[in-house]
Design a protein around this motif. Structure first.
Motif, short mmCIF file in Angstrom:
data_model
loop_
_atom_site.label_atom_id
_atom_site.label_comp_id
_atom_site.label_asym_id
_atom_site.label_seq_id
_atom_site.Cartn_x
_atom_site.Cartn_y
_atom_site.Cartn_z
N ASN A 150 0.82 -1.21 0.00
CA ASN A 150 0.00 0.00 0.00
C ASN A 150 0.86 1.26 0.00
OD1 ASN A 150 -2.42 -1.41 -0.04
ND2 ASN A 150 -2.57 -1.49 2.19
N ASP A 151 1.96 1.24 0.76
CA ASP A 151 2.86 2.40 0.77
C ASP A 151 3.49 2.60 -0.60
OD1 ASP A 151 2.28 2.73 3.44
OD2 ASP A 151 4.01 1.56 4.12
N PHE A 152 3.83 1.49 -1.26
CA PHE A 152 4.43 1.58 -2.59
C PHE A 152 3.46 2.19 -3.59
CE2 PHE A 152 4.54 -0.59 -6.74
CZ PHE A 152 5.70 -0.05 -7.25
N ILE A 153 2.19 1.76 -3.56
CA ILE A 153 1.19 2.28 -4.49
C ILE A 153 0.91 3.76 -4.20
CG2 ILE A 153 -1.21 2.11 -5.24
CD1 ILE A 153 0.57 -0.04 -6.38
N SER A 154 0.87 4.13 -2.93
CA SER A 154 0.62 5.53 -2.58
C SER A 154 1.70 6.45 -3.16
CB SER A 154 0.57 5.69 -1.06
OG SER A 154 -0.49 4.93 -0.51
N GLU A 155 2.92 5.96 -3.16
CA GLU A 155 4.02 6.75 -3.70
C GLU A 155 4.06 6.70 -5.22
OE1 GLU A 155 8.93 6.74 -3.67
OE2 GLU A 155 7.79 5.46 -2.29
N ALA A 156 3.77 5.53 -5.80
CA ALA A 156 3.89 5.36 -7.24
C ALA A 156 2.72 5.95 -8.00
CB ALA A 156 4.03 3.87 -7.59
N TRP A 157 1.50 5.84 -7.43
CA TRP A 157 0.32 6.34 -8.15
C TRP A 157 0.34 7.86 -8.19
CZ3 TRP A 157 -3.18 3.35 -10.74
CH2 TRP A 157 -4.32 3.99 -11.21
N GLY A 158 0.28 8.46 -7.02
CA GLY A 158 0.43 9.91 -6.92
C GLY A 158 -0.65 10.69 -7.64
N PRO A 159 -0.65 11.99 -7.45
CA PRO A 159 -1.63 12.87 -8.08
C PRO A 159 -1.18 13.41 -9.43
CG PRO A 159 -0.41 14.11 -6.46
CD PRO A 159 0.18 12.72 -6.46
N GLN A 190 -28.75 10.24 -18.17
CA GLN A 190 -28.64 10.89 -16.87
C GLN A 190 -27.18 10.90 -16.41
OE1 GLN A 190 -31.13 12.46 -15.26
NE2 GLN A 190 -32.32 11.99 -17.11
N PRO A 191 -26.76 11.91 -15.69
CA PRO A 191 -25.38 11.95 -15.18
C PRO A 191 -25.09 10.77 -14.26
CG PRO A 191 -26.46 14.08 -14.93
CD PRO A 191 -27.53 13.11 -15.30
N ILE A 192 -23.89 10.21 -14.39
CA ILE A 192 -23.51 9.09 -13.53
C ILE A 192 -23.01 9.63 -12.20
CG2 ILE A 192 -22.95 7.54 -15.42
CD1 ILE A 192 -20.06 8.28 -15.10
N ASN A 193 -23.04 8.79 -11.18
CA ASN A 193 -22.57 9.21 -9.87
C ASN A 193 -21.57 8.20 -9.33
OD1 ASN A 193 -24.10 7.12 -8.26
ND2 ASN A 193 -25.82 8.19 -9.22
N MET A 194 -20.88 8.60 -8.27
CA MET A 194 -19.81 7.77 -7.72
C MET A 194 -20.33 6.45 -7.18
SD MET A 194 -16.55 7.82 -7.25
CE MET A 194 -16.07 9.55 -7.22
N THR A 195 -21.54 6.44 -6.65
CA THR A 195 -22.09 5.22 -6.04
C THR A 195 -22.23 4.11 -7.06
OG1 THR A 195 -23.28 6.54 -4.41
CG2 THR A 195 -24.02 4.27 -4.73
N CYS A 200 -9.32 -6.81 -8.57
CA CYS A 200 -8.93 -6.78 -7.16
C CYS A 200 -7.95 -5.65 -6.88
CB CYS A 200 -8.35 -8.12 -6.74
SG CYS A 200 -6.81 -8.57 -7.58
N PHE A 201 -7.15 -5.25 -7.86
CA PHE A 201 -6.22 -4.14 -7.64
C PHE A 201 -6.98 -2.84 -7.40
CE2 PHE A 201 -4.08 -0.46 -9.58
CZ PHE A 201 -2.99 -0.35 -8.73
N TYR A 202 -7.93 -2.53 -8.27
CA TYR A 202 -8.69 -1.29 -8.14
C TYR A 202 -9.62 -1.33 -6.92
CZ TYR A 202 -7.05 -0.64 -12.90
OH TYR A 202 -6.27 -0.52 -14.01
N CYS A 260 -7.22 5.55 -6.00
CA CYS A 260 -7.44 5.85 -7.42
C CYS A 260 -8.90 6.17 -7.74
CB CYS A 260 -6.96 4.69 -8.29
SG CYS A 260 -7.68 3.09 -7.87
N VAL A 261 -9.72 6.48 -6.73
CA VAL A 261 -11.14 6.71 -6.95
C VAL A 261 -11.38 7.87 -7.92
CG1 VAL A 261 -11.20 8.04 -4.79
CG2 VAL A 261 -13.33 7.28 -5.82
N ASP A 262 -10.65 8.97 -7.77
CA ASP A 262 -10.89 10.13 -8.63
C ASP A 262 -10.54 9.83 -10.08
OD1 ASP A 262 -11.74 11.63 -6.46
OD2 ASP A 262 -9.71 12.35 -6.01
N ASP A 263 -9.44 9.10 -10.29
CA ASP A 263 -9.02 8.78 -11.66
C ASP A 263 -10.01 7.82 -12.32
OD1 ASP A 263 -6.45 10.23 -11.72
OD2 ASP A 263 -5.92 8.82 -10.13
N ILE A 264 -10.50 6.84 -11.56
CA ILE A 264 -11.46 5.89 -12.12
C ILE A 264 -12.76 6.59 -12.48
CG2 ILE A 264 -12.87 3.86 -11.61
CD1 ILE A 264 -10.58 2.78 -9.97
N PHE A 265 -13.23 7.44 -11.59
CA PHE A 265 -14.48 8.14 -11.84
C PHE A 265 -14.37 9.05 -13.07
CE2 PHE A 265 -17.44 11.71 -11.13
CZ PHE A 265 -18.63 11.00 -11.06
#
Length: 348
Positions: free
Chosen positions: A110-119, A284-289, A312-314, A321-326
């Motif tokens: 998880n620490d590796f993904i947090s650093e590698a994914w980034g904003p 209709q506009p899609i939503n996060m849910t 399983c990764f996502y 990565c919620v913002d990027d997926i949305f």
């Protein structure tokens, strides 16, 4: 015979129970075959009486073994030939990248993904493709080889237990407990590894039957492996390079552009009518849910997409990565959105 389909003609099969019961009780595996199905006949009745079977240990030892039914000449039985090796050898350099679900169980993942994914800039797909090389490097230098880690941990645990036989030692006892926890974690990672390879979907998570998953993976790979193909002249092709050329030529001809002339294709009415209310719902506009619900309804270990990452990764990295997926879903929705000026009458 094992199945009613192993016979053609004559009276119905009535002698399956004994052999089938012995086959199941001893956990035997039918190695399958290539060639004609039936291995015996008397000109009127055809049966598959000759087969190659093995136990689980043999199948794991000879994972590439294949069986071929040869033509019969002097006998009314077809000889069967068992080849312990395959004529194909896959190069590791040509294998596509596949995300390993066992990486999710590593304490530093998880620490590796947090650093590698980034904003950083880029879509979710672009970020996952950029993550591939970093994951390969992380797998080699941080995660390591499961087999080597198991051997190293077992050797250390055995040495500590030998030392404790000479007398109690609090430090060694605590170290033993820590190493056993690490070893159980490695076993869990190994079970997830083989479960992902086996593509088993009906077994609940948490089962650590690694031998079962390993054997299932071997059987599935052999079933899906193409050993030979028949060309347009009816000749069987078995050489690896010739098979590649045959497959490329087949699909090149299949998908090449051909002139249809004045031929008009009249597609049948394959689609049911769509109500206007349902059509309005499509725009209709899609939503996060609903995006999250759709993602988490996908089987975590299902076959991955073009980037090699399964669901399983996502799912495990949803918060990261919620913002990027949305945003990716929203952009895709805009590209295929129904125009406002669409004539609903034509669709209905």
């Amino acid at each position: 015979m094992l199945n009613v389909n192993d016979k053609l003609g004559g009276v119905p099969v009535c002698r399956l129970k004994g052999f089938r019961s012995w086959f199941d009780c001893n956990a035997m595996i039918d190695l399958g075959f290539s060639g004609r199905k039936f291995t015996w006949n008397n000109k009127r009745v055809f049966e598959r009486l000759d087969r190659a079977i093995c136990n689980l240990e043999w199948r794991r030892l000879f994972a590439e073994a294949t069986v071929r039914h040869l033509p019969r000449t002097m006998s009314d039985h077809n000889p069967i030939k068992i080849c312990l090796t395959s004529c194909f050898s896959a190069s590791p350099a040509l294998r596509p990248f596949r995300f390993e679900a066992m990486w999710l169980h590593h304490e530093k993942f998880n620490d590796f993904i947090s650093e590698a994914w980034g904003p950083g800039d880029g879509t979710a797909v672009e970020k996952t493709f950029a993550l591939i090389e970093r994951l390969k490097h992380w797998n080699i230098n941080v995660f390591g080889q499961l087999r080597q880690r198991k051997s190293w941990l077992l050797a250390r645990i055995a040495g500590i237990q030998r030392a404790l036989c000479k007398g109690p030692n609090r430090f060694l006892s605590n170290l033993e407990t820590s190493l056993i926890d690490d070893f159980n974690n490695v076993l869990q990672q190994e079970a997830v590894f083989w479960q992902q390879k086996s593509r088993i979907t009906w077994l609940q998570d948490g089962d650590r039957n690694t031998k079962f998953f390993h054997t299932t993976t071997i059987i599935r790979r052999k079933r899906n492996k193409i050993e030979r193909l028949k060309n347009a002249n009816g000749i069987w092709i078995e050489e690896a390079n010739s098979l590649k050329i045959l497959a490329v030529d087949h699909f090149s001809n299949l998908f090449s552009t051909t002139s249809l002339g004045d031929y008009v294709i009249d597609p049948p009415n394959l689609f049911p009518p769509v109500d206007v209310v349902d059509l309005h719902g499509l725009v209709q506009p899609i939503n996060m849910t609903e995006v999250k619900t759709s993602l988490f309804n996908i089987g975590g270990l299902k076959a991955p997409g073009a980037d090699g990452f399964p669901a399983c990764f996502y799912q495990s990295q949803w918060n990261q990565c919620v913002d990027d997926i949305f945003q990716m879903v929203v952009n895709a929705f805009k590209e295929c959105r129904i125009p406002k000026k669409l004539n609903y009458t034509l669709i209905t």
